[in-house]
Scaffold this active site. Structure first.
Site, PDB file in Angstrom:
ATOM      1  N   HIS A 169       0.814  -1.228   0.000  1.00  0.00           N
ATOM      2  CA  HIS A 169       0.000   0.000   0.000  1.00  0.00           C
ATOM      3  C   HIS A 169       0.846   1.278   0.000  1.00  0.00           C
ATOM      4  O   HIS A 169       1.943   1.331   0.547  1.00  0.00           O
ATOM      5  CB  HIS A 169      -0.915   0.025   1.236  1.00  0.00           C
TER       6      HIS A 169
ATOM      7  N   HIS B 198      11.654  -1.153 -12.886  1.00  0.00           N
ATOM      8  CA  HIS B 198      11.491  -2.603 -13.067  1.00  0.00           C
ATOM      9  C   HIS B 198      11.589  -3.268 -11.698  1.00  0.00           C
ATOM     10  O   HIS B 198      12.634  -3.194 -11.041  1.00  0.00           O
ATOM     11  CB  HIS B 198      12.578  -3.154 -13.999  1.00  0.00           C
TER      12      HIS B 198
HETATM   13  C1  LIG Z   1      24.290  -6.320  -8.198  1.00  0.00           C
HETATM   14  C2  LIG Z   1      24.528  -6.702  -9.646  1.00  0.00           C
HETATM   15  C3  LIG Z   1      23.879  -5.674 -10.571  1.00  0.00           C
HETATM   16  C4  LIG Z   1      26.023  -6.729  -9.883  1.00  0.00           C
HETATM   17  O1  LIG Z   1      26.296  -7.194 -11.160  1.00  0.00           O
HETATM   18  P1  LIG Z   1      27.820  -7.406 -11.632  1.00  0.00           P
HETATM   19  O2  LIG Z   1      28.524  -6.088 -11.517  1.00  0.00           O
HETATM   20  O3  LIG Z   1      27.791  -8.070 -12.975  1.00  0.00           O
HETATM   21  O4  LIG Z   1      28.352  -8.378 -10.490  1.00  0.00           O
HETATM   22  P2  LIG Z   1      29.256  -9.694 -10.572  1.00  0.00           P
HETATM   23  O5  LIG Z   1      28.407 -10.881 -10.877  1.00  0.00           O
HETATM   24  O6  LIG Z   1      30.451  -9.432 -11.452  1.00  0.00           O
HETATM   25  O7  LIG Z   1      29.742  -9.830  -9.063  1.00  0.00           O
HETATM   26  C5  LIG Z   1      30.728  -8.977  -8.511  1.00  0.00           C
HETATM   27  C6  LIG Z   1      30.824  -9.249  -7.023  1.00  0.00           C
HETATM   28  O8  LIG Z   1      29.636  -8.808  -6.365  1.00  0.00           O
HETATM   29  C7  LIG Z   1      28.987  -9.895  -5.707  1.00  0.00           C
HETATM   30  N1  LIG Z   1      27.537  -9.744  -5.956  1.00  0.00           N
HETATM   31  C8  LIG Z   1      26.941  -9.603  -7.159  1.00  0.00           C
HETATM   32  N2  LIG Z   1      25.616  -9.505  -6.995  1.00  0.00           N
HETATM   33  C9  LIG Z   1      25.371  -9.587  -5.691  1.00  0.00           C
HETATM   34  C10 LIG Z   1      24.181  -9.565  -4.938  1.00  0.00           C
HETATM   35  N3  LIG Z   1      22.991  -9.434  -5.516  1.00  0.00           N
HETATM   36  N4  LIG Z   1      24.282  -9.675  -3.583  1.00  0.00           N
HETATM   37  C11 LIG Z   1      25.495  -9.822  -2.991  1.00  0.00           C
HETATM   38  N5  LIG Z   1      26.659  -9.836  -3.667  1.00  0.00           N
HETATM   39  C12 LIG Z   1      26.602  -9.735  -5.007  1.00  0.00           C
HETATM   40  C13 LIG Z   1      29.542 -11.148  -6.371  1.00  0.00           C
HETATM   41  O9  LIG Z   1      29.499 -12.267  -5.494  1.00  0.00           O
HETATM   42  C14 LIG Z   1      30.961 -10.724  -6.668  1.00  0.00           C
HETATM   43  O10 LIG Z   1      31.695 -10.783  -5.483  1.00  0.00           O
HETATM   44  P3  LIG Z   1      33.309 -11.072  -5.514  1.00  0.00           P
HETATM   45  O11 LIG Z   1      33.918  -9.917  -6.265  1.00  0.00           O
HETATM   46  O12 LIG Z   1      33.657 -11.106  -4.067  1.00  0.00           O
HETATM   47  O13 LIG Z   1      33.472 -12.375  -6.222  1.00  0.00           O
HETATM   48  C15 LIG Z   1      23.927  -8.086 -10.006  1.00  0.00           C
HETATM   49  O14 LIG Z   1      24.693  -9.169  -9.486  1.00  0.00           O
HETATM   50  C16 LIG Z   1      22.495  -8.276  -9.559  1.00  0.00           C
HETATM   51  O15 LIG Z   1      22.181  -8.652  -8.417  1.00  0.00           O
HETATM   52  N6  LIG Z   1      21.567  -8.018 -10.503  1.00  0.00           N
HETATM   53  C17 LIG Z   1      20.162  -8.220 -10.330  1.00  0.00           C
HETATM   54  C18 LIG Z   1      19.753  -9.445 -11.168  1.00  0.00           C
HETATM   55  C19 LIG Z   1      18.255  -9.591 -11.267  1.00  0.00           C
HETATM   56  O16 LIG Z   1      17.515  -9.262 -10.383  1.00  0.00           O
HETATM   57  N7  LIG Z   1      17.776 -10.113 -12.384  1.00  0.00           N
HETATM   58  C20 LIG Z   1      16.353 -10.223 -12.611  1.00  0.00           C
HETATM   59  C21 LIG Z   1      16.077 -10.174 -14.070  1.00  0.00           C
HETATM   60  S1  LIG Z   1      14.342 -10.167 -14.363  1.00  0.00           S
END
Ligand SMILES: CC(C)(COP(=O)(O)OP(=O)(O)OC[C@H]1O[C@@H](n2cnc3c(N)ncnc32)[C@H](O)[C@@H]1OP(=O)(O)O)[C@@H](O)C(=O)NCCC(=O)NCCS
Length: 208
Positions: A135, A144
């Site tokens: 709410h 998104h």
């Molecule tokens: C946060 C986010 C944007 C970062 O993306 P990225 O820059 O490509 O991140 P990476 O996968 O290269 O990870 C980099 C580091 O961050 C950490 N990390 C990434 N996402 C994380 C998250 N959601 N929570 C905690 N840690 C996260 C990884 O473990 C990695 O740690 P390390 O360097 O110690 O190994 C992405 O991981 C994320 O959560 N995106 C949302 C995805 C989503 O909701 N998709 C739905 C589609 S409908």
């Protein structure tokens, strides 16, 4: 024949096409600027690029942009509106939407979503499968909310922000514009414009 044009031949686009056919559209055609390199998206044809969509826009009873990137989605939707495209909002029949909620133009609301009383959702937003927006929330344009994310009551989300899959915002949280909330993060208070936050509690993220 009630024909829908979808701009954006992506995985998200396929979900929108499937949703549209569930909701009574009789046919969908995809457009994408990668055409003619891409001519198929799942079960559907990609028939042209955004230029050809604009040229033939009056042939379609509705248009919607299915591009995941929030800034591009909003820009493309604005352009199609300027070209007299009939923007539509598509809501899955299993979504529960309060009659006291306000939903903008060009929004897609997927299966199992809950949107509660006195909440407003801005134009070009995506409320993805199973998300809950409680709410009195105020969501800007081109937001998104990814699958399974939960916004408690009185949360605000600025334009072009992306709330990751399974993320949670505590009641009253203030999430700025152009924010990314990482998958599974828990936002307790405020997130400033442009930040990416991850974890519980959610804190700013910087790549090592
Ligand atoms: C946060 C986010 C944007 C970062 O993306 P990225 O820059 O490509 O991140 P990476 O996968 O290269 O990870 C980099 C580091 O961050 C950490 N990390 C990434 N996402 C994380 C998250 N959601 N929570 C905690 N840690 C996260 C990884 O473990 C990695 O740690 P390390 O360097 O110690 O190994 C992405 O991981 C994320 O959560 N995106 C949302 C995805 C989503 O909701 N998709 C739905 C589609 S409908």
């Amino acid at each position: 024949m009630k024909k829908l044009a979808i701009l954006g031949a992506s995985g998200h686009g396929k979900v929108v096409a499937d949703l549209a056919l569930t909701c009574g559209w009789s046919a969908v055609s995809f457009f994408d600027d990668a055409w003619p390199d891409i001519v198929r998206n799942g079960a559907w044809d990609v028939v042209g690029d955004s230029g050809s969509l604009i040229k033939n826009i009056s042939d379609y009873a509705g248009v919607i942009v299915a591009i995941g990137e929030c800034t591009i989605r909003l820009a493309k939707q604005t352009q199609l509106a300027q070209e007299n495209g009939r923007l539509v909002t598509i809501i899955h029949p299993t979504a529960s939407i309060s009659p006291y909620a306000t939903i903008g133009a060009g929004v897609v609301i997927m299966a199992g979503v809950v949107i509660s009383v006195d909440t407003s959702i801005g134009d070009a937003s995506i409320i993805n499968s199973g998300a809950i927006v409680e709410h009195d929330c105020v969501l800007g344009n081109a937001v998104h909310i990814a699958p399974g994310a939960v916004l408690s009551g009185n949360v605000t989300v600025g334009d072009r922000s992306w709330i990751g899959v399974g993320a949670i915002a505590r009641q009253g949280a203030r999430i700025g514009a152009g924010v990314t909330v990482g998958a599974g993060a828990v936002v307790l208070d405020q997130v400033r414009d442009g930040l990416t936050v991850v974890g519980c509690p959610a804190i700013p993220y910087s790549k090592k």
